[in-house]
Scaffold this motif. Structure first.
Motif, PDB file in Angstrom:
ATOM      1  N   ARG A 197       6.501  -3.330  -1.038  1.00  0.00           N
ATOM      2  CA  ARG A 197       6.810  -2.800  -2.371  1.00  0.00           C
ATOM      3  C   ARG A 197       5.673  -1.868  -2.782  1.00  0.00           C
ATOM      4  N   ARG A 198       5.534  -0.809  -2.007  1.00  0.00           N
ATOM      5  CA  ARG A 198       4.360   0.053  -2.072  1.00  0.00           C
ATOM      6  C   ARG A 198       4.242   0.842  -3.374  1.00  0.00           C
ATOM      7  N   GLU A 199       5.322   1.392  -3.850  1.00  0.00           N
ATOM      8  CA  GLU A 199       5.240   2.177  -5.098  1.00  0.00           C
ATOM      9  C   GLU A 199       4.914   1.277  -6.279  1.00  0.00           C
ATOM     10  N   GLU A 200       5.505   0.107  -6.318  1.00  0.00           N
ATOM     11  CA  GLU A 200       5.199  -0.841  -7.392  1.00  0.00           C
ATOM     12  C   GLU A 200       3.720  -1.246  -7.324  1.00  0.00           C
ATOM     13  N   ALA A 201       3.218  -1.468  -6.120  1.00  0.00           N
ATOM     14  CA  ALA A 201       1.804  -1.798  -5.948  1.00  0.00           C
ATOM     15  C   ALA A 201       0.928  -0.649  -6.429  1.00  0.00           C
ATOM     16  N   ARG A 202       1.298   0.578  -6.068  1.00  0.00           N
ATOM     17  CA  ARG A 202       0.513   1.746  -6.487  1.00  0.00           C
ATOM     18  C   ARG A 202       0.439   1.849  -7.999  1.00  0.00           C
ATOM     19  N   GLN A 203       1.567   1.644  -8.680  1.00  0.00           N
ATOM     20  CA  GLN A 203       1.586   1.726 -10.138  1.00  0.00           C
ATOM     21  C   GLN A 203       0.682   0.663 -10.767  1.00  0.00           C
ATOM     22  N   ARG A 204       0.750  -0.526 -10.238  1.00  0.00           N
ATOM     23  CA  ARG A 204      -0.105  -1.599 -10.777  1.00  0.00           C
ATOM     24  C   ARG A 204      -1.583  -1.302 -10.526  1.00  0.00           C
ATOM     25  N   LEU A 205      -1.872  -0.763  -9.365  1.00  0.00           N
ATOM     26  CA  LEU A 205      -3.262  -0.444  -9.044  1.00  0.00           C
ATOM     27  C   LEU A 205      -3.782   0.703  -9.899  1.00  0.00           C
ATOM     28  N   LEU A 206      -2.943   1.675 -10.189  1.00  0.00           N
ATOM     29  CA  LEU A 206      -3.364   2.756 -11.091  1.00  0.00           C
ATOM     30  C   LEU A 206      -3.716   2.198 -12.469  1.00  0.00           C
ATOM     31  N   ALA A 207      -2.918   1.249 -12.953  1.00  0.00           N
ATOM     32  CA  ALA A 207      -3.214   0.614 -14.241  1.00  0.00           C
ATOM     33  C   ALA A 207      -4.528  -0.172 -14.165  1.00  0.00           C
ATOM     34  N   LEU A 208      -4.759  -0.852 -13.053  1.00  0.00           N
ATOM     35  CA  LEU A 208      -6.018  -1.580 -12.874  1.00  0.00           C
ATOM     36  C   LEU A 208      -7.205  -0.626 -12.827  1.00  0.00           C
ATOM     37  N   CYS A 209      -7.037   0.514 -12.173  1.00  0.00           N
ATOM     38  CA  CYS A 209      -8.110   1.510 -12.124  1.00  0.00           C
ATOM     39  C   CYS A 209      -8.445   2.019 -13.522  1.00  0.00           C
ATOM     40  N   ALA A 210      -7.423   2.177 -14.341  1.00  0.00           N
ATOM     41  CA  ALA A 210      -7.668   2.628 -15.709  1.00  0.00           C
ATOM     42  C   ALA A 210      -8.420   1.554 -16.499  1.00  0.00           C
ATOM     43  N   ALA A 211      -8.095   0.294 -16.247  1.00  0.00           N
ATOM     44  CA  ALA A 211      -8.745  -0.806 -16.961  1.00  0.00           C
ATOM     45  C   ALA A 211     -10.143  -1.110 -16.422  1.00  0.00           C
ATOM     46  N   PHE A 212     -10.343  -0.865 -15.116  1.00  0.00           N
ATOM     47  CA  PHE A 212     -11.622  -1.172 -14.464  1.00  0.00           C
ATOM     48  C   PHE A 212     -12.084   0.055 -13.681  1.00  0.00           C
ATOM     49  N   PRO A 213     -12.468   1.128 -14.370  1.00  0.00           N
ATOM     50  CA  PRO A 213     -12.763   2.399 -13.691  1.00  0.00           C
ATOM     51  C   PRO A 213     -13.981   2.368 -12.775  1.00  0.00           C
ATOM     52  N   ASP A 214     -14.875   1.407 -12.962  1.00  0.00           N
ATOM     53  CA  ASP A 214     -16.081   1.337 -12.129  1.00  0.00           C
ATOM     54  C   ASP A 214     -15.982   0.274 -11.043  1.00  0.00           C
ATOM     55  N   ASP A 215     -14.806  -0.278 -10.844  1.00  0.00           N
ATOM     56  CA  ASP A 215     -14.625  -1.363  -9.885  1.00  0.00           C
ATOM     57  C   ASP A 215     -14.308  -0.779  -8.509  1.00  0.00           C
ATOM     58  N   ALA A 216     -15.249  -0.907  -7.586  1.00  0.00           N
ATOM     59  CA  ALA A 216     -15.096  -0.319  -6.252  1.00  0.00           C
ATOM     60  C   ALA A 216     -13.928  -0.937  -5.481  1.00  0.00           C
TER      61      ALA A 216
END
Length: 169
Positions: free
Chosen positions: A24-43
């Motif tokens: 479920r790659r696109e769904e994963a990508r969308q969730r990860l983009l939201a996580l990146c926005a919430a945690f922008p400094d998280d490697a």
């Protein structure tokens, strides 16, 4: 980040990675983009986001996430290895061969025993016209790691010629 935020981040990241693993790659990508926005400094989040883009063929979009992951702190050794391989390979796919070679050399320097990094470095070297070095790397891998009985029989000769392809004796 407080413990509550860390637990939320960990569970959300694990869920997104599981979605990618389930296909479920696109769904994963969308969730990860939201996580990146919430945690922008998280490697680690940046690395997983890069990977999510890469598996969808969105290489150009993956690059800034790989770069962010490698610039940050907190990647596990395995994730750092994966990020260097992913970024180097992605640069190569995008035709940015010199960047690919630099990144993959860094990876080989940090993880000298990693055959995948050395293989992708050989491909990038080939793309830059460094055919001799590319062939040397591949022959060294073949000599040291092949389980093919006929290759094992000539292990010493292959290892010797890997160092000097022009050798006659």
């Amino acid at each position: 980040m407080n413990d509550h935020d860390r637990n939320d981040r960990d569970s959300l990241l694990a869920a997104a990675v599981a979605l990618r693993a389930e296909g479920r790659r696109e769904e994963a990508r969308q969730r990860l983009l939201a996580l990146c926005a919430a945690f922008p400094d998280d490697a680690a989040v940046a690395y997983q986001t890069a990977w999510a883009h890469d598996v969808l063929g969105l290489e150009a979009e993956a690059v800034p996430f790989y770069e962010r992951a490698l610039a940050g702190a907190g990647l596990t050794e395995e994730d750092r290895r994966g990020a260097l391989l992913g970024l180097g390979s992605t640069y190569r796919v995008l035709g940015q061969y010199e960047k690919a070679v630099r990144t993959l050399r860094e990876g080989v320097g940090q993880f000298p025993g990693d055959g995948a990094l050395r293989t992708f470095l050989a491909m990038a070297l080939f793309n830059t016209g460094a055919h001799h070095e590319a062939m040397r790397l591949l022959l060294e891998l073949l000599a040291s790691g092949s389980t093919d009985p006929s290759v094992r029989e000539y292990h010493e000769a292959i290892a010797h010629y890997a160092q000097d392809l022009h050798a006659t004796v």
